[in-house]
Write an enzyme that holds these catalytic residues in place. Structure first.
Site, PDB file in Angstrom:
ATOM      1  N   GLY A   1      62.010  46.905  49.871  1.00 40.44           N
ATOM      2  CA  GLY A   1      61.255  45.879  50.609  1.00 40.44           C
ATOM      3  C   GLY A   1      62.210  45.004  51.413  1.00 40.44           C
ATOM      4  CG  HIS A   2      64.970  42.405  49.417  1.00 40.99           C
ATOM      5  ND1 HIS A   2      64.965  42.789  48.091  1.00 40.99           N
ATOM      6  CD2 HIS A   2      64.535  41.116  49.422  1.00 40.99           C
ATOM      7  CE1 HIS A   2      64.561  41.780  47.341  1.00 40.99           C
ATOM      8  NE2 HIS A   2      64.280  40.769  48.110  1.00 40.99           N
TER       9      HIS A   2
ATOM     10  CD  GLN B   1      58.891  32.806  49.968  1.00 43.31           C
ATOM     11  OE1 GLN B   1      59.265  32.266  48.945  1.00 43.31           O
ATOM     12  NE2 GLN B   1      59.417  33.944  50.398  1.00 43.31           N
TER      13      GLN B   1
ATOM     14  CB  SER C   1      58.391  42.521  42.905  1.00 35.84           C
ATOM     15  OG  SER C   1      58.870  41.381  42.216  1.00 35.84           O
TER      16      SER C   1
HETATM   17  O1  PAF Z   1      61.437  35.109  48.883  1.00 29.41           O
HETATM   18  C1  PAF Z   1      62.548  34.780  48.398  1.00 29.41           C
HETATM   19  O2  PAF Z   1      63.341  35.620  48.000  1.00 29.41           O
HETATM   20  C2  PAF Z   1      62.907  33.301  48.304  1.00 29.41           C
HETATM   21  O3  PAF Z   1      61.793  32.534  47.999  1.00 29.41           O
HETATM   22  C3  PAF Z   1      63.608  32.780  49.564  1.00 29.41           C
HETATM   23  C4  PAF Z   1      62.715  32.827  50.785  1.00 29.41           C
HETATM   24  C5  PAF Z   1      64.865  33.587  49.825  1.00 29.41           C
HETATM   25  C6  PAF Z   1      64.022  31.318  49.348  1.00 29.41           C
HETATM   26  O4  PAF Z   1      64.866  31.189  48.255  1.00 29.41           O
END
Ligand code: PAF
Length: 307
Positions: A51-52, A168, A200
């Protein structure tokens, strides 16, 4: 964890820069921009998964230079949450990012980000008060504070966040708009395992039985486009279906709702694009997932897996 500031990545790839100093990171970003290059940033807490990596690819598609930040932010964890336990895999993460040709990793220490005496925080926008905001009252204050700090240190042209953390993403998008930050925010699609589980960093907490039960989140979310496709518009009815589906599999439901996809306001009927959002515990692990559904029932969940 100590790590070489520059890691060689083989013959064809340039070395990846690893910085922990906010001032150096700021100068690096400005230098790229002065050279006429667009800079994209992907803020993360590490323990990287596909995902990242898809966020990195989205940034790479639009910017010449890509920075990934890795920082497990203490201020967004509640007192009884998993800050200490959160997976920290910096060396492995840097290897993955080198392979992807990321230009710079910003991996500051807690002291770099919150020097002694630092006490200024950000009050999050209105969309933060619902759902996660009710269950985790300090969470979005911590997220907004750290993301604002990161975007001051890395005044990037583009910042990529995942739709997996739907609320978020809205909170950050609204904060960036409200505070006139110059960075553009991109919200990128959820990456799912072949069986549908949303990727996740917290999935590593699940044992084999819990991993199976965790699938109930995506399966319950499928009730949303299915019901809307059948002409059911009553959000209360759809939420009841989701909860009934979840109950045999999960240990606690924090919420399972169908709400306006822009404001997260409750709706009586599906008369616009909505988002189905679930937060539930499987054992001690709190998981979240979501799907956006149009009035016609079209959704990102029709695809079994976006691999
Ligand atoms: O989604 C995340 O991994 C965190 O909430 C973030 C946006 C890096 C902020 O610490």
């Amino acid at each position: 964890m100590a790590i070489d500031p520059v890691i060689e990545t083989g013959d064809s790839m340039p070395a990846i820069n690893i910085l922990d100093c906010p001032k150096k990171m700021f100068r690096w970003t400005r230098q790229q921009q002065a050279n006429g290059e667009l800079v994209g940033v992907v803020p993360t807490m590490g323990a990287l998964h596909e995902g990242h990596l898809s966020l990195v690819e989205a940034a790479r598609a639009r910017c010449e230079k890509v920075v990934v930040t890795i920082f497990v932010n203490p201020t967004q964890f509640g007192p009884n949450e998993d800050y200490e336990r959160y997976p920290r895999t910096l060396q492995k993460d840097v290897g993955l990012l080198s392979d992807l040709g990321v230009d710079c990793v910003f991996a500051p220490s807690k002291e770099d980000m919150y020097p002694q005496g630092s006490s200024t925080t950000v009050a999050p926008p209105a969309v933060a008060t619902k759902l996660e905001g009710e269950c985790r009252p300090e969470h979005f204050g911590g997220v907004c504070t750290i993301v604002l700090k990161l975007l001051q240190i890395i005044p990037a042209d583009l910042a990529c966040f995942g739709q997996k953390d739907f609320q978020q993403a809205l909170v950050i998008r609204n904060m960036v708009r409200d505070l006139n930050l110059p960075t553009q925010v991109a919200i990128c699609p959820i990456k799912r395992e072949p069986d549908g589980l949303a990727m996740s960093s917290r999935n590593v907490y699940l044992d084999a039985g819990e991993r199976k039960r965790a699938l109930s989140l995506v399966q319950a979310l499928r009730q949303v486009p299915e019901a809307i496709g059948q002409g059911i518009k009553d959000t209360g009815l759809i939420e009841t279906r989701m909860k009934e589906f979840l109950r045999p599999f999960v240990d606690r439901i924090d919420y399972a709702v169908v709400v306006d996809s822009e404001t997260l306001e409750c709706l009586e009927a599906v008369d616009r694009t909505v988002v189905g959002l679930i937060a539930a515990y499987i054992g001690k692990t709190r998981l979240i997932d979501n799907c956006v559904v149009s009035v016609a029932g079209e959704t990102d969940l029709l695809i079994e897996s976006n691999h």
